[in-house]
Design a protein around this motif. Structure first.
Motif, PDB file in Angstrom:
ATOM      1  N   MET A 131       0.831  -1.216   0.000  1.00  0.00           N
ATOM      2  CA  MET A 131       0.000   0.000   0.000  1.00  0.00           C
ATOM      3  C   MET A 131       0.859   1.258   0.000  1.00  0.00           C
ATOM      4  O   MET A 131       0.333   2.360  -0.108  1.00  0.00           O
ATOM      5  CB  MET A 131      -0.892   0.008   1.241  1.00  0.00           C
ATOM      6  N   ASN A 132       2.161   1.117   0.124  1.00  0.00           N
ATOM      7  CA  ASN A 132       3.074   2.255   0.200  1.00  0.00           C
ATOM      8  C   ASN A 132       3.460   2.696  -1.207  1.00  0.00           C
ATOM      9  O   ASN A 132       4.306   2.102  -1.853  1.00  0.00           O
ATOM     10  CB  ASN A 132       4.318   1.867   1.010  1.00  0.00           C
ATOM     11  N   SER A 133       2.833   3.780  -1.658  1.00  0.00           N
ATOM     12  CA  SER A 133       3.091   4.235  -3.033  1.00  0.00           C
ATOM     13  C   SER A 133       4.522   4.730  -3.209  1.00  0.00           C
ATOM     14  O   SER A 133       5.091   4.593  -4.285  1.00  0.00           O
ATOM     15  CB  SER A 133       2.101   5.326  -3.431  1.00  0.00           C
ATOM     16  N   SER A 134       5.133   5.283  -2.152  1.00  0.00           N
ATOM     17  CA  SER A 134       6.516   5.758  -2.306  1.00  0.00           C
ATOM     18  C   SER A 134       7.458   4.585  -2.536  1.00  0.00           C
ATOM     19  O   SER A 134       8.427   4.705  -3.274  1.00  0.00           O
ATOM     20  CB  SER A 134       6.956   6.581  -1.096  1.00  0.00           C
ATOM     21  N   ARG A 136       6.662   1.781  -4.059  1.00  0.00           N
ATOM     22  CA  ARG A 136       6.375   1.272  -5.395  1.00  0.00           C
ATOM     23  C   ARG A 136       7.016   2.143  -6.472  1.00  0.00           C
ATOM     24  O   ARG A 136       7.413   1.664  -7.523  1.00  0.00           O
ATOM     25  CB  ARG A 136       4.857   1.216  -5.575  1.00  0.00           C
ATOM     26  N   LEU A 137       7.153   3.424  -6.201  1.00  0.00           N
ATOM     27  CA  LEU A 137       7.660   4.360  -7.200  1.00  0.00           C
ATOM     28  C   LEU A 137       9.162   4.614  -7.090  1.00  0.00           C
ATOM     29  O   LEU A 137       9.708   5.389  -7.866  1.00  0.00           O
ATOM     30  CB  LEU A 137       6.916   5.699  -7.073  1.00  0.00           C
ATOM     31  N   TYR A 143      10.714  -0.696  -1.599  1.00  0.00           N
ATOM     32  CA  TYR A 143      10.016  -1.015  -0.353  1.00  0.00           C
ATOM     33  C   TYR A 143      10.990  -1.062   0.828  1.00  0.00           C
ATOM     34  O   TYR A 143      10.678  -0.604   1.917  1.00  0.00           O
ATOM     35  CB  TYR A 143       9.267  -2.337  -0.471  1.00  0.00           C
TER      36      TYR A 143
END
Length: 159
Positions: A131-134, A136-137, A143
């Motif tokens: 759920m951690n978009s940072s 993933r990007l 992660y």
């Protein structure tokens, strides 16, 4: 000639050596050959993975430690997010699932900067890492880097 050489070496050591006003991070990897999973992300070798983790922790130190603070980190285990799964013809793909979060175990000592010395041992993990978009990007090891960001800010006391 020899005096000039000695003087140059002494001067260079003074200029390039550690300065008491600067923050610093010292990272040691303890028995990395026993790590759960530190050499299988995208085919990267263990040495490449560990070098990237070291560089990232040093970058965090430059950004988040107060002048004069020093952080010594012993990395005891790394278990990268996801799991390699065979996909035929001898290839593997790293598959991310809720049950395969990143895990990093470390021991640390934070000192200097006019603060009391703090030390401890932490088991870092994020069961909600997907759920951690940072993360993933952030590219490779995103992660794990997000996990280290949160830990580092907590330890250093965000400035």
């Amino acid at each position: 000639m020899i005096r000039r050489l000695v003087a140059t070496v002494v001067l260079m050591s003074a200029l390039l050596g550690p300065s008491p006003g600067l923050a610093g991070v010292k990272v040691r990897f303890i028995n990395p050959e026993r790590y759960t999973d530190a050499d299988s992300f995208g085919g990267a070798s263990r040495e490449v993975t560990l070098a990237e983790f070291r560089a990232y922790l040093e970058t965090l130190g430059r950004r988040l430690l107060a002048p004069g603070q020093n952080l010594s980190i012993d990395v005891l285990d790394i278990d990268l997010a996801g799991q390699d799964e065979p996909r035929g013809r001898g290839t593997e793909v790293r598959v991310m699932r809720d049950v395969t979060p990143p895990r990093i175990k470390l021991r640390y000592t934070l000192s200097g900067g006019g603060r009391r010395t703090t030390s401890g041992e932490d088991d870092l993990s994020d069961m909600n890492y997907l759920m951690n978009s940072s993360g993933r990007l952030s590219g490779r090891y995103g992660y794990e880097k997000a996990l280290l960001d949160d830990w580092f800010r907590r330890i250093a006391g965000s400035r």
